[in-house]
Write an enzyme that holds these catalytic residues in place. Structure first.
Site, PDB file in Angstrom:
ATOM      1  N   GLY A  64      -1.880   1.608  10.290  1.00 30.88           N
ATOM      2  CA  GLY A  64      -1.356   2.465  10.374  1.00 30.88           C
ATOM      3  C   GLY A  64      -0.612   3.495   8.681  1.00 30.88           C
ATOM      4  O   GLY A  64      -1.233   3.338   7.913  1.00 30.88           O
ATOM      5  N   SER A  65       0.039   3.533   8.562  1.00 30.62           N
ATOM      6  CA  SER A  65       0.937   4.524   7.592  1.00 30.62           C
ATOM      7  C   SER A  65       1.526   3.993   6.086  1.00 30.62           C
ATOM      8  O   SER A  65       1.141   4.349   5.489  1.00 30.62           O
ATOM      9  CB  SER A  65       2.803   5.032   8.012  1.00 30.62           C
ATOM     10  OG  SER A  65       2.234   6.391   8.836  1.00 30.62           O
ATOM     11  N   VAL A  66       1.348   2.584   6.148  1.00 32.32           N
ATOM     12  CA  VAL A  66       0.714   1.881   5.243  1.00 32.32           C
ATOM     13  C   VAL A  66       0.504   2.101   4.248  1.00 32.32           C
ATOM     14  O   VAL A  66      -0.208   2.089   2.974  1.00 32.32           O
ATOM     15  CB  VAL A  66       1.187  -0.053   5.143  1.00 32.32           C
ATOM     16  CG1 VAL A  66       2.974  -0.336   6.072  1.00 32.32           C
ATOM     17  CG2 VAL A  66       0.512  -0.336   6.261  1.00 32.32           C
ATOM     18  N   ASN A  67      -1.128   2.009   5.221  1.00 32.96           N
ATOM     19  CA  ASN A  67      -2.194   2.932   4.081  1.00 32.96           C
ATOM     20  C   ASN A  67      -2.823   4.144   2.849  1.00 32.96           C
ATOM     21  O   ASN A  67      -2.998   4.254   2.520  1.00 32.96           O
ATOM     22  CB  ASN A  67      -3.533   3.069   5.399  1.00 32.96           C
ATOM     23  CG  ASN A  67      -5.027   2.892   4.885  1.00 32.96           C
ATOM     24  OD1 ASN A  67      -5.434   2.764   4.259  1.00 32.96           O
ATOM     25  ND2 ASN A  67      -5.627   4.369   5.064  1.00 32.96           N
ATOM     26  N   LYS A  68      -0.961   4.873   3.690  1.00 32.38           N
ATOM     27  CA  LYS A  68      -0.973   6.353   2.907  1.00 32.38           C
ATOM     28  C   LYS A  68      -0.839   5.722   1.361  1.00 32.38           C
ATOM     29  O   LYS A  68      -0.936   6.471   0.567  1.00 32.38           O
ATOM     30  CB  LYS A  68      -0.137   6.573   3.573  1.00 32.38           C
ATOM     31  CG  LYS A  68      -0.213   7.475   4.657  1.00 32.38           C
ATOM     32  CD  LYS A  68       0.987   8.131   5.463  1.00 32.38           C
ATOM     33  CE  LYS A  68       1.105   8.558   6.683  1.00 32.38           C
ATOM     34  NZ  LYS A  68       2.118   9.043   7.424  1.00 32.38           N
TER      35      LYS A  68
END
Lengths: 130, 554
Positions: free
Chosen positions: B286-290
């Site tokens: 999810g967003s930690v990948n951003k």
């Protein structure tokens, strides 16, 4: 053909006459002691060998006993070490500390040294973006 | 002497001669014909060939505290054929073995000549049973593996089986090093089992196993496990994973899993709890990948740090429409995209970069391949090409459609923390061989992923995420924290999604990070990483600054 006369050899010197062999009998004292000495030697040898075997057996048993003792002490040491390890685990220390009413420092303070700064290593700086 | 007496004497002589002849014949048979067989039989009865088990090496934490040790123990066995009164023997033995007398009696009535009554029992108990001098009951030394910390770091340390070989964790991964080499002893014994002093004696002593030192910090491991346990309980999650590591050296200080297990009681453990899910289970981040998107966009010049881009309310790609969750259309800079965790802003950046560049950056950050830790059962995650399907690019940009392990995502953040240099993780700091020599593993491999400037900029933006964005609950009083929240759809066994994975990955102090912590909760309520996982991060961080004596920064 001319022949040369061989020099006449000198007559061999006559060996001195050997005295006739005869049986020399030991003294009566020695003759009497021989069986006793033999028996004593035999007895000493038998007892000596037996004693040596007994001593070896005794030493062997002692060595085995000592080995068992060493094993027992080694086992005891291992168990005590494990017990120390069990008693010094962080969970047990934390539980024990909590039981004694101790609390963790919630607000640690750090001393700052003016001008001190951590720089990345030159080796790391040298790494290039692929 | 008269004739009768002579005849009798003759008969007696003949009988004696006959007996002597019989004895002679038998002697000839025993000493001549069967001599080899009888000698062999005799040797078999006197000479014992004993295998000497090697002492299994211990596993230590980074300060030399024991995490796994072998302690002496005995196994009690019985030869039912030699037991005359099974009921009485069972009644005598059962209380010491903490077994039911009926069950022990059933064992003693078996038709075999060998049954185990108790495996690896304590020496004191064994001595008590031995003192009973029961016929048909025997003992054999069999060391027992003992884990003093019980469940502390259990999934990392692992456990061993009844044959003393490793079955999970470090115990399995380093089995050869820990196990050593067994020896042997050949000796002559009397019928009572005592060594015959002048008899045969040959011995090859066993080579003990090496002791292994891990990088785990026991106090931080405990704090991480406790915080994770509380978070799982509070959010009613199915489970959780957490890892704390030093981004500069790659040393792992703590790896926690919930549920966990006690390796001292492997007979009663839950098979699903034995995995070190930090390295074995991949999830969609999810967003930690951003951070990958942000790093790639800055490094490739797709956006400048202060540049604003237009973020629409929705974007339709192929047959799928991506919508912004809680916001309408607006202009955002990269800091705003990260702080508000804007999916649409991230997708716009990904479109700017294109699938080829995106693939490159995912690979550079270590996605889709092993971390180099070498932990048994380590997953490489899944990294399909961003250009595989039309929707691959936008979904992968927001951390779906690809999977990573919690360790992989922690290492991606460690790269940002370490000024753009990725360092291989390390769990084993060295080992001590039987001679006492210390061996260190080779230097951890380092490679630059992004420039120092890009890493510093991303770190600064992540600091804003915690200061005023979705990650405020991850704050640690007195410290600048940089991190990112993640809320992702949870992969279901088989195909599709079910539930959510909440995560928070961060570092501190933001200026010069000493520690990176990743917390992942499986199906927590609330589902958001900022609400479920961030408080656990903060809790671990507060303990870590005290335990590791991390100063607040310049």
């Amino acid at each position: 053909m001319a022949t040369r006369a061989l020099p006449r050899s000198a007559p061999a010197p006559r060996a001195p006459a050997r005295p006739a062999l005869r049986v020399v009998r030991g003294s009566k004292k020695v003759r009497r002691r021989a069986p006793v000495v033999i028996v004593v030697l035999a007895v000493v040898t038998v007892f000596g060998v037996t004693g040596m075997h007994a001593s070896m057996g005794q030493d062997g048993l002692r060595a085995a006993t000592l080995e068992r003792e060493v094993q027992k002490e080694t086992e005891r040491l291992s168990l005590l070490r494990a017990r120390v390890a069990q008693l010094s685990t962080p969970r047990r220390i934390a539980d024990e500390a909590a039981r004694l009413g101790l609390v963790a420092d919630a607000d640690p303070s750090f001393l700052h040294v003016d001008g001190a700064k951590t720089e990345p290593s030159t080796e790391q700086q040298a790494l290039k973006v692929p | 002497m008269n004739r009768v007496a002579l005849r009798r004497a003759g008969t007696m002589g003949a009988a004696l001669l006959l007996c002597l002849a019989a004895v002679g014949l038998r002697l000839g048979y025993v000493q001549g014909v069967r001599s080899e067989a009888y000698s062999a039989e005799g040797r078999k009865q006197r000479v014992r060939n004993i295998t000497l088990p090697a002492r299994r090496g211990a596993i230590f934490d980074r300060y030399g505290g024991e995490l796994a040790v072998s302690i002496p123990a005995r196994t009690v066995y019985a030869n039912p054929k030699l037991i005359t009164d099974p009921a009485k023997t069972a009644r005598s033995v059962a209380p010491h073995l903490q077994r039911d007398a009926v069950a022990v009696e059933a064992d003693l009535r078996k038709s075999s000549s060998f049954v185990y009554l108790g495996r690896r029992i304590g020496l004191v108990t064994a001595d008590k049973i031995q003192a009973l001098k029961l016929p048909g009951i025997g003992f054999v030394d069999e060391p027992r593996r003992f884990y003093p910390g019980d469940s502390l770091g259990a999934a990392v340390v692992g456990f061993i089986g009844t044959d003393q070989s490793g079955l999970a964790g470090v115990e399995y991964g380093y089995d050869k090093l820990l196990g050593g080499r067994p020896g042997w002893r050949i000796l002559e014994q009397d019928p009572r089992g005592r060594r015959i002093p002048q008899g045969t004696f040959n011995e090859q002593p066993p080579v003990p196993g090496s002791d292994i030192m891990l990088t785990l910090d026991p106090d931080l491991q405990l704090a991480t496990e406790a915080a994770l346990d509380r978070a799982v309980e509070k959010t009613r999650a199915n489970g959780g994973m957490a890892v704390a590591l030093d981004p500069r050296s790659g040393e792992i200080f703590a790896m926690a899993n919930d549920p966990t297990f006690d390796p001292n009681a492997i007979g009663r453990l839950d098979p699903t709890a034995i995995k070190n899910r930090v390295v074995t289970d991949a999830y969609e981040p999810g967003s930690v990948n951003k951070i990958v998107m942000a790093s790639a966009a800055l490094a490739e010049g797709a956006i400048k740090p202060d540049e604003q881009i237009w973020v629409p309310y929705s974007i339709t790609i192929a047959d799928r429409t991506f919508k912004e969750e809680h916001h309408g259309a607006r202009s955002l800079d990269l800091r705003g995209i990260l702080t508000q965790s804007s999916n649409l802003g991230t997708i716009r950046l990904a479109q700017e970069l294109g699938p080829k560049v995106l693939d490159q950056y995912f690979q550079r950050f270590g996605y889709g391949r092993g971390t180099g830790l070498g932990f048994p059962g380590e997953s490489a995650g899944q990294l399909p090409s961003a250009g595989r399907w039309p929707t691959s690019l936008p979904t992968m940009a927001i951390g779906q459609g690809l999977s990573v392990t919690p360790l992989q995502i922690a290492l991606a953040y460690a790269t940002i923390a370490n000024d753009g240099v990725a360092v291989e993780p390390r769990l084993v700091s060295g080992w001590v061989d039987p001679q006492g020599d210390i061996h260190r593993p080779s230097e951890a491999r380092r490679r630059r992923v992004i420039s120092t400037e890009v890493a510093g900029t991303v770190r600064d933006m992540l600091n804003t995420v915690v200061a005023s964005g979705t990650g405020v609950l991850a704050q640690i009083p007195g410290y600048e924290v940089a991190g990112k929240t993640g809320t992702a759809r949870r992969l279901k066994e088989g195909v599709g999604y079910s539930g959510h994975m909440a995560s928070f990955v961060g570092m501190f102090p933001a200026d010069s990070p000493h520690l990176v912590i990743a917390v992942v909760l499986d199906n927590a309520v609330p589902i958001e990483g900022g609400l479920a996982a961030a408080p656990a991060f903060s809790e671990i961080g507060k303990e870590a600054v005290r335990i590791l004596r991390i100063p607040p920064g310049p």
